[in-house]
Design a protein around this motif. Structure first.
Motif, PDB file in Angstrom:
ATOM      1  N   LEU A  73       0.839  -1.196   0.000  1.00  0.00           N
ATOM      2  CA  LEU A  73       0.000   0.000   0.000  1.00  0.00           C
ATOM      3  C   LEU A  73       0.875   1.246   0.000  1.00  0.00           C
ATOM      4  CD1 LEU A  73      -3.012   0.937   0.176  1.00  0.00           C
ATOM      5  CD2 LEU A  73      -2.622   1.193   2.651  1.00  0.00           C
ATOM      6  N   VAL A  74       0.789   2.019  -1.059  1.00  0.00           N
ATOM      7  CA  VAL A  74       1.574   3.248  -1.186  1.00  0.00           C
ATOM      8  C   VAL A  74       0.730   4.413  -0.678  1.00  0.00           C
ATOM      9  CG1 VAL A  74       2.749   4.809  -2.777  1.00  0.00           C
ATOM     10  CG2 VAL A  74       2.844   2.340  -3.156  1.00  0.00           C
ATOM     11  N   LYS A  75       1.293   5.146   0.275  1.00  0.00           N
ATOM     12  CA  LYS A  75       0.608   6.323   0.801  1.00  0.00           C
ATOM     13  C   LYS A  75       1.645   7.377   1.140  1.00  0.00           C
ATOM     14  CE  LYS A  75       0.366   4.103   5.362  1.00  0.00           C
ATOM     15  NZ  LYS A  75      -0.524   3.660   6.461  1.00  0.00           N
ATOM     16  N   CYS A  76       1.208   8.597   1.242  1.00  0.00           N
ATOM     17  CA  CYS A  76       2.120   9.711   1.447  1.00  0.00           C
ATOM     18  C   CYS A  76       2.944   9.534   2.714  1.00  0.00           C
ATOM     19  CB  CYS A  76       1.328  11.016   1.508  1.00  0.00           C
ATOM     20  SG  CYS A  76       2.371  12.473   1.573  1.00  0.00           S
ATOM     21  N   LEU A  77       4.269   9.783   2.580  1.00  0.00           N
ATOM     22  CA  LEU A  77       5.150   9.703   3.737  1.00  0.00           C
ATOM     23  C   LEU A  77       4.873  10.871   4.688  1.00  0.00           C
ATOM     24  CD1 LEU A  77       8.471   8.903   1.858  1.00  0.00           C
ATOM     25  CD2 LEU A  77       7.119   7.299   3.238  1.00  0.00           C
ATOM     26  N   PRO A  78       4.819  10.612   5.995  1.00  0.00           N
ATOM     27  CA  PRO A  78       4.584  11.700   6.948  1.00  0.00           C
ATOM     28  C   PRO A  78       5.585  12.842   6.803  1.00  0.00           C
ATOM     29  CG  PRO A  78       4.365   9.584   8.045  1.00  0.00           C
ATOM     30  CD  PRO A  78       4.883   9.291   6.660  1.00  0.00           C
ATOM     31  N   SER A  79       6.829  12.517   6.437  1.00  0.00           N
ATOM     32  CA  SER A  79       7.857  13.558   6.304  1.00  0.00           C
ATOM     33  C   SER A  79       7.600  14.476   5.118  1.00  0.00           C
ATOM     34  CB  SER A  79       9.238  12.909   6.150  1.00  0.00           C
ATOM     35  OG  SER A  79       9.305  12.112   4.989  1.00  0.00           O
ATOM     36  N   CYS A  80       6.673  14.105   4.239  1.00  0.00           N
ATOM     37  CA  CYS A  80       6.380  14.906   3.049  1.00  0.00           C
ATOM     38  C   CYS A  80       5.093  15.718   3.175  1.00  0.00           C
ATOM     39  CB  CYS A  80       6.305  14.005   1.817  1.00  0.00           C
ATOM     40  SG  CYS A  80       7.878  13.248   1.379  1.00  0.00           S
ATOM     41  N   ILE A  81       4.532  15.738   4.357  1.00  0.00           N
ATOM     42  CA  ILE A  81       3.325  16.540   4.592  1.00  0.00           C
ATOM     43  C   ILE A  81       3.657  17.643   5.591  1.00  0.00           C
ATOM     44  CG2 ILE A  81       0.936  16.532   5.378  1.00  0.00           C
ATOM     45  CD1 ILE A  81       0.696  13.656   4.615  1.00  0.00           C
ATOM     46  N   GLU A  82       3.674  18.861   5.111  1.00  0.00           N
ATOM     47  CA  GLU A  82       3.914  20.008   5.979  1.00  0.00           C
ATOM     48  C   GLU A  82       2.677  20.286   6.839  1.00  0.00           C
ATOM     49  OE1 GLU A  82       6.723  21.474   6.245  1.00  0.00           O
ATOM     50  OE2 GLU A  82       7.792  20.678   4.488  1.00  0.00           O
TER      51      GLU A  82
END
Length: 332
Positions: free
Chosen positions: A285-294
């Protein structure tokens, strides 16, 4: 014409110099933010294997059409084997892209659990017997697949290091991966060919990361995102071309680019290339990395499995159903 993608030395990955490793990460980060493409030197694919797979590719494509078609990928259920000329059509402005290909992946036995479960792109290869040396042909493509798979995982580990979020999930992503190796042959375009003629039309790659071995002919072009111009990616004998795909945009909330590219072969000679598409475990499951959400941001793409995304994109570019199993992440 704008400037081409950067050329990056990957040798610090294999060394112990922390400053050189940090510089490598900076160079790859900038390339992913800007172009989504870079050329990689000292990557770990032996030169003799690179030369041999191009030779074996040429040997197959020199066979008569009737012989090649014995290995048509549409025969059987594992999507392996020969891709006829103009089978793919990215821009849908002509009768098809001016190339033929051969699909390979990890050669898995029929009793492998992923094969039995009919997971996407899991199964046995087809190996032609009419080439000059069938044993060498099989040995070469299997060895190249094994080596470039390791290099792809190394590249991904650096990519995730550049994002600051770690990559503890990488082993799961790389287990039973969709890892397609394609041998491609581009005949020369006719002198009076339409301006719309393409070896392969403008597109972005479907998955995580692509590693491309190309011969010295040239023809690969990448879009300069600032100007909209098409930039030639000049072949470098000791380098491979690396680019990030659509799944990387999902992971990074569009920070890393999956850029448009195409092939236009106006050289008057044959062109051969060997792209390797490393796209991960079909159930991952590919989902946005937490480090890439400001702070204050939201994820731009809904989580989706690798196989959901890949099935939709293959249906679109090879014809058949236009229904998507996942939201389009970029315009192509």
């Amino acid at each position: 014409m704008g400037r081409g993608p950067p050329v990056i030395d990957f040798s610090p990955f294999y060394g112990q110099d922390k400053a050189a490793r940090s510089k490598l990460e900076d160079e790859i980060r900038n390339a992913c933010l800007d172009y989504g493409f870079f050329q990689l030197r000292n990557h770990g694919i032996p030169e003799n294997i690179q030369k041999e797979i191009l030779r074996q590719s040429e040997d197959f494509f020199n066979l008569p059409d009737g012989v090649k078609d014995k290995y048509n990928k549409d025969v059987g259920e594992f999507n392996r084997g020969y891709e006829r000329l103009r089978s793919q059509n990215f821009e849908k402005l002509t009768k098809g892209d001016l190339k033929e290909g051969y699909f390979l992946a990890q050669d898995l036995p029929l009793d492998d659990p992923y094969v039995q479960a009919r997971k996407w792109a899991q199964g046995p290869n087809k190996y032609p017997s009419e080439v000059k040396d069938p044993h060498l042909w099989k040995k070469t493509v299997d060895e190249y697949h094994f080596v470039v798979s390791k290099v792809a995982k190394n590249v991904l580990s650096v990519l995730f290091d550049t994002l600051g979020g770690g990559h503890e999930f990488l082993d799961d992503f790389c287990d039973h991966p969709i890892a397609v190796l394609r041998l491609l042959h581009y005949p020369p375009q006719e002198p009076d060919a339409s301006e719309l003629e393409r070896g392969i039309g403008a597109h972005t790659d479907f998955g995580a990361v692509t590693i491309l071995l190309q011969d010295s002919t040239g023809g690969l072009q990448v879009r300069d995102r600032r100007t909209g111009d098409w930039v030639d990616v000049e072949p470098i004998s000791d380098a491979v071309v690396v680019n990030t795909g659509n799944l990387m945009m999902c992971w990074t909330n569009d920070r890393y680019v999956s850029n448009l590219h195409r092939v236009v072969n106006k050289t008057g000679t044959e062109r051969y290339s060997v792209p390797f598409f490393f796209d991960g475990n079909p159930d991952f499951l590919v989902k946005c990395l937490p480090s890439c959400i400001e702070k204050g941001e939201v994820a731009k793409h809904a989580p989706l499995t690798v196989s959901e995304w890949m099935k939709g994109r293959y249906a679109d570019t090879f014809g058949g159903s236009q229904e998507k199993t996942a939201k389009e992440m970029v315009e192509v």
